[in-house]
Design a protein around this motif. Structure first.
Motif, short mmCIF file in Angstrom:
data_model
loop_
_atom_site.label_atom_id
_atom_site.label_comp_id
_atom_site.label_asym_id
_atom_site.label_seq_id
_atom_site.Cartn_x
_atom_site.Cartn_y
_atom_site.Cartn_z
N SER A 27 0.83 -1.20 0.00
CA SER A 27 0.00 0.00 0.00
C SER A 27 0.87 1.26 0.00
CB SER A 27 -0.89 0.01 1.24
OG SER A 27 -0.10 0.21 2.41
N ARG A 28 0.24 2.38 -0.24
CA ARG A 28 0.95 3.66 -0.22
C ARG A 28 1.61 3.89 1.14
NH1 ARG A 28 0.09 8.01 -3.50
NH2 ARG A 28 -1.95 7.23 -4.11
N GLN A 29 0.92 3.55 2.21
CA GLN A 29 1.46 3.75 3.55
C GLN A 29 2.69 2.87 3.79
OE1 GLN A 29 -1.85 3.23 2.87
NE2 GLN A 29 -2.38 5.39 3.11
N GLN A 30 2.69 1.68 3.26
CA GLN A 30 3.84 0.79 3.42
C GLN A 30 5.03 1.23 2.58
OE1 GLN A 30 1.61 -2.76 2.36
NE2 GLN A 30 1.97 -3.61 4.41
N LEU A 31 4.77 1.84 1.43
CA LEU A 31 5.84 2.28 0.53
C LEU A 31 6.43 3.63 0.92
CD1 LEU A 31 4.27 1.32 -2.92
CD2 LEU A 31 6.18 0.20 -1.77
N ARG A 32 5.63 4.48 1.56
CA ARG A 32 6.04 5.85 1.85
C ARG A 32 7.37 5.97 2.59
NH1 ARG A 32 1.81 7.93 4.83
NH2 ARG A 32 0.59 7.99 2.93
N PRO A 33 7.68 5.16 3.62
CA PRO A 33 8.97 5.32 4.31
C PRO A 33 10.19 5.10 3.41
CG PRO A 33 7.48 3.98 5.61
CD PRO A 33 6.83 4.18 4.28
N MET A 34 10.04 4.26 2.39
CA MET A 34 11.16 3.97 1.49
C MET A 34 11.15 4.83 0.24
SD MET A 34 10.94 -0.15 1.52
CE MET A 34 9.16 -0.23 1.67
N MET A 35 9.97 5.23 -0.18
CA MET A 35 9.80 5.94 -1.45
C MET A 35 8.87 7.11 -1.24
SD MET A 35 9.06 2.55 -3.70
CE MET A 35 9.91 1.03 -3.29
N ALA A 36 9.42 8.25 -0.89
CA ALA A 36 8.60 9.43 -0.58
C ALA A 36 7.77 9.90 -1.78
CB ALA A 36 9.48 10.56 -0.07
#
Length: 120
Positions: A27-36
């Motif tokens: 999900s976007r929330q899971q990806l956000r820490p690695m890929m802003a």
């Protein structure tokens, strides 16, 4: 040159299988820490990039391994150079100067292009 190709292509394929797979299923929330950048990118685009990365990784390995349409490996390597040029542009447009990974991936893909031309 053959061993060098398999090392470079294998490393690229592993990276893009992992990264593309994550873009396809997380999900976007899971990806956000690695890929802003996913914050401002529509999720269908993120998913499409993931599919392109996974298909490119397969294209680096499967055609030369089977001997069927080995030119696909050259096309996949070229696609990864183009992808990383775009990714570098996205990072720089967001005032994100952490582009060392993008440059490394771009150079590795460029070397893979050169190595792939030796057996085409």
């Amino acid at each position: 040159m053959n061993v060098a190709y398999w090392i470079a292509a294998g490393l690229l394929a592993l990276f893009y299988l992992y990264g593309g797979g994550m873009k396809m299923v997380r999900s976007r929330q899971q990806l956000r820490p690695m890929m802003a950048w996913v914050e401002s990118t529509p999720m269908p685009v993120v998913r499409a990039i993931g599919v392109i990365e996974v298909l490119g990784a397969i294209g680096l390995i499967l055609p030369p391994l089977t001997g069927i349409a080995p030119w696909v490996a050259l096309a996949a390597s070229t696609g990864f150079v183009v992808l990383q040029i775009g990714a570098t542009g996205v990072h720089l447009s967001r005032a994100d100067r952490q582009i060392a990974l993008n440059i490394t991936l771009m150079l590795t893909a460029a070397v893979t292009i050169w190595l792939a031309t030796t057996w085409l």
